[in-house]
Design a protein around this motif. Sequence first.
Motif, PDB file in Angstrom:
ATOM      1  N   PRO A 130     131.869 161.968  81.240  1.00 44.13           N
ATOM      2  CA  PRO A 130     132.044 161.601  82.650  1.00 44.13           C
ATOM      3  C   PRO A 130     132.361 160.119  82.765  1.00 44.13           C
ATOM      4  CG  PRO A 130     129.713 161.904  82.131  1.00 44.13           C
ATOM      5  CD  PRO A 130     130.478 162.304  80.909  1.00 44.13           C
ATOM      6  N   ASP A 131     133.024 159.767  83.820  1.00 47.01           N
ATOM      7  CA  ASP A 131     133.257 158.377  84.179  1.00 47.01           C
ATOM      8  C   ASP A 131     131.896 157.679  84.343  1.00 47.01           C
ATOM      9  OD1 ASP A 131     135.319 156.458  85.579  1.00 47.01           O
ATOM     10  OD2 ASP A 131     133.530 156.509  86.851  1.00 47.01           O
ATOM     11  N   ASP A 132     131.842 156.409  83.943  1.00 51.14           N
ATOM     12  CA  ASP A 132     130.573 155.677  84.027  1.00 51.14           C
ATOM     13  C   ASP A 132     129.975 155.701  85.432  1.00 51.14           C
ATOM     14  OD1 ASP A 132     130.595 155.008  81.380  1.00 51.14           O
ATOM     15  OD2 ASP A 132     131.126 152.901  81.673  1.00 51.14           O
ATOM     16  N   GLU A 133     130.827 155.509  86.431  1.00 50.24           N
ATOM     17  CA  GLU A 133     130.286 155.457  87.800  1.00 50.24           C
ATOM     18  C   GLU A 133     129.738 156.797  88.254  1.00 50.24           C
ATOM     19  OE1 GLU A 133     132.936 153.630  90.641  1.00 50.24           O
ATOM     20  OE2 GLU A 133     133.356 151.963  89.273  1.00 50.24           O
ATOM     21  N   VAL A 134     130.403 157.864  87.831  1.00 50.68           N
ATOM     22  CA  VAL A 134     129.941 159.210  88.185  1.00 50.68           C
ATOM     23  C   VAL A 134     128.601 159.499  87.504  1.00 50.68           C
ATOM     24  CG1 VAL A 134     130.467 161.671  87.920  1.00 50.68           C
ATOM     25  CG2 VAL A 134     132.277 160.061  88.590  1.00 50.68           C
ATOM     26  N   LEU A 135     128.521 159.144  86.235  1.00 49.60           N
ATOM     27  CA  LEU A 135     127.272 159.365  85.489  1.00 49.60           C
ATOM     28  C   LEU A 135     126.144 158.521  86.072  1.00 49.60           C
ATOM     29  CD1 LEU A 135     125.672 160.586  83.165  1.00 49.60           C
ATOM     30  CD2 LEU A 135     126.670 158.854  81.645  1.00 49.60           C
ATOM     31  N   ALA A 136     126.441 157.277  86.369  1.00 51.71           N
ATOM     32  CA  ALA A 136     125.422 156.385  86.940  1.00 51.71           C
ATOM     33  C   ALA A 136     124.893 156.945  88.261  1.00 51.71           C
ATOM     34  CB  ALA A 136     126.011 154.991  87.143  1.00 51.71           C
ATOM     35  N   ALA A 137     125.806 157.435  89.100  1.00 51.84           N
ATOM     36  CA  ALA A 137     125.395 157.986  90.397  1.00 51.84           C
ATOM     37  C   ALA A 137     124.544 159.237  90.209  1.00 51.84           C
ATOM     38  CB  ALA A 137     126.627 158.300  91.235  1.00 51.84           C
ATOM     39  N   VAL A 184     119.693 159.817  74.053  1.00 51.75           N
ATOM     40  CA  VAL A 184     119.926 161.073  74.789  1.00 51.75           C
ATOM     41  C   VAL A 184     121.375 161.458  74.513  1.00 51.75           C
ATOM     42  CG1 VAL A 184     119.852 162.216  77.025  1.00 51.75           C
ATOM     43  CG2 VAL A 184     118.299 160.287  76.571  1.00 51.75           C
ATOM     44  N   ILE A 185     121.549 162.534  73.751  1.00 52.58           N
ATOM     45  CA  ILE A 185     122.871 162.834  73.174  1.00 52.58           C
ATOM     46  C   ILE A 185     123.311 164.255  73.506  1.00 52.58           C
ATOM     47  CG2 ILE A 185     124.260 162.734  71.058  1.00 52.58           C
ATOM     48  CD1 ILE A 185     121.754 161.323  69.762  1.00 52.58           C
ATOM     49  N   PRO A 186     124.417 164.399  74.244  1.00 56.60           N
ATOM     50  CA  PRO A 186     124.964 165.746  74.474  1.00 56.60           C
ATOM     51  C   PRO A 186     125.627 166.248  73.205  1.00 56.60           C
ATOM     52  CG  PRO A 186     126.183 164.079  75.751  1.00 56.60           C
ATOM     53  CD  PRO A 186     125.208 163.350  74.910  1.00 56.60           C
ATOM     54  N   ARG A 187     125.310 167.457  72.807  1.00 51.80           N
ATOM     55  CA  ARG A 187     125.849 168.020  71.568  1.00 51.80           C
ATOM     56  C   ARG A 187     126.679 169.278  71.829  1.00 51.80           C
ATOM     57  NH1 ARG A 187     123.609 166.496  66.903  1.00 51.80           N
ATOM     58  NH2 ARG A 187     125.627 167.297  66.191  1.00 51.80           N
ATOM     59  N   MET A 246     119.265 162.056  90.208  1.00 53.71           N
ATOM     60  CA  MET A 246     118.219 162.804  89.510  1.00 53.71           C
ATOM     61  C   MET A 246     116.877 162.071  89.582  1.00 53.71           C
ATOM     62  SD  MET A 246     119.483 165.651  88.387  1.00 53.71           S
ATOM     63  CE  MET A 246     121.070 166.422  87.981  1.00 53.71           C
ATOM     64  N   MET A 247     116.928 160.739  89.652  1.00 53.29           N
ATOM     65  CA  MET A 247     115.684 159.974  89.785  1.00 53.29           C
ATOM     66  C   MET A 247     115.058 160.173  91.173  1.00 53.29           C
ATOM     67  SD  MET A 247     114.678 158.589  87.043  1.00 53.29           S
ATOM     68  CE  MET A 247     113.392 157.500  87.722  1.00 53.29           C
ATOM     69  N   MET A 248     115.870 160.574  92.141  1.00 51.09           N
ATOM     70  CA  MET A 248     115.362 160.836  93.490  1.00 51.09           C
ATOM     71  C   MET A 248     114.888 162.282  93.641  1.00 51.09           C
ATOM     72  SD  MET A 248     115.643 158.061  95.142  1.00 51.09           S
ATOM     73  CE  MET A 248     116.543 156.506  95.217  1.00 51.09           C
ATOM     74  N   ALA A 249     115.281 163.154  92.687  1.00 45.59           N
ATOM     75  CA  ALA A 249     115.011 164.600  92.843  1.00 45.59           C
ATOM     76  C   ALA A 249     113.513 164.902  92.741  1.00 45.59           C
ATOM     77  CB  ALA A 249     115.782 165.386  91.794  1.00 45.59           C
ATOM     78  N   GLU A 304     119.054 163.227  80.860  1.00 42.46           N
ATOM     79  CA  GLU A 304     119.360 164.547  80.293  1.00 42.46           C
ATOM     80  C   GLU A 304     119.958 165.476  81.352  1.00 42.46           C
ATOM     81  OE1 GLU A 304     116.439 166.661  77.761  1.00 42.46           O
ATOM     82  OE2 GLU A 304     116.667 168.416  79.040  1.00 42.46           O
ATOM     83  N   ALA A 305     119.327 165.524  82.520  1.00 46.27           N
ATOM     84  CA  ALA A 305     119.782 166.429  83.582  1.00 46.27           C
ATOM     85  C   ALA A 305     121.186 166.045  84.051  1.00 46.27           C
ATOM     86  CB  ALA A 305     118.790 166.409  84.741  1.00 46.27           C
ATOM     87  N   ALA A 306     121.442 164.745  84.175  1.00 45.85           N
ATOM     88  CA  ALA A 306     122.771 164.290  84.605  1.00 45.85           C
ATOM     89  C   ALA A 306     123.831 164.679  83.582  1.00 45.85           C
ATOM     90  CB  ALA A 306     122.750 162.773  84.809  1.00 45.85           C
ATOM     91  N   LEU A 307     123.539 164.481  82.304  1.00 47.87           N
ATOM     92  CA  LEU A 307     124.499 164.832  81.255  1.00 47.87           C
ATOM     93  C   LEU A 307     124.731 166.340  81.191  1.00 47.87           C
ATOM     94  CD1 LEU A 307     123.349 162.363  78.464  1.00 47.87           C
ATOM     95  CD2 LEU A 307     125.549 162.299  79.667  1.00 47.87           C
ATOM     96  N   ARG A 308     123.670 167.120  81.380  1.00 48.09           N
ATOM     97  CA  ARG A 308     123.843 168.575  81.390  1.00 48.09           C
ATOM     98  C   ARG A 308     124.741 168.994  82.550  1.00 48.09           C
ATOM     99  NH1 ARG A 308     118.385 171.953  80.783  1.00 48.09           N
ATOM    100  NH2 ARG A 308     119.909 173.618  80.363  1.00 48.09           N
TER     101      ARG A 308
END
Lengths: 135, 135
Positions: B120-127, B92-95, B132-135, B64-68
């Motif tokens: 976003p590009d898949d690689e950018v979103l994945a990164a 998890v859906i951006p609206r 965010m998992m490290m935050a 969610e945080a990455a998509l926002r």
Amino acid sequence: MTCPLCSRSGENLLWEDAHCRVIRVDDADHPGFCRVIWHAHVAEMTDLTAAQRAHLLQVVFATEAALRALMQPLKINLASFGNMVPHLHWHVIPRFADDRHFPQPVWGTPQRDGRRHEPPDDEVLAARIADMMMA
Amino acid sequence: MTCPLCSRSGENLLWEDAHCRVIRVDDADHPGFCRVIWHAHVAEMTDLTAAQRAHLLQVVFATEAALRALMQPLKINLASFGNMVPHLHWHVIPRFADDRHFPQPVWGTPQRDGRRHEPPDDEVLAARIADMMMA
């Protein structure tokens, strides 16, 4: 505009604490449908602190556990949208193979007239949610 | 019957660890739609331990945080149904106000043709999910 979840009008309250509450939703097609509402007017889960998120979800899962124990649904559906009312709330919905929309979400196309499964009494459900919060 | 979420066929994987994974969903009307899938074949959140639930939800909220951060959607929609595939997964859906279904859930009645917001590009979103998992 007044937020209907801030004004708390016409709610059938089952449980609450200082942070959030559980209400019974009046949906004739989906008996047992509950909503867990964060008291403060916040839009997204990631607007809460981790501790606040954990607390709200503890209440969601206590409600899920109470509904499973009392109604033995085939599935529980959980959802948080907030598209119409951007004030954090979770839908907790017991689903049955013969309900009006299964296997679609309850917001989808109706599949049949649907059997309405007997919901627990409000007091019984409220007591079970309170028990689950102590578990 | 083979479970499609156990077999992992045709998934566009963005992130995973020993317990769960995040995939990109191919939905032309809702770019950025992601799914967070628990690896083990379990039906309900309350079938997991509290620690397992907390971990799965940490991944949901990282997504969610990455998509926002990357798409600035008007709302995030979160849902876990499992009516068709009773294997724990979260949508998890951006609206956006001008998307095909807003303010209805994406499973509801279309409201318009809908604008498709650039994902976003898949690689950018994945990164970003990994960050965010490290935050």
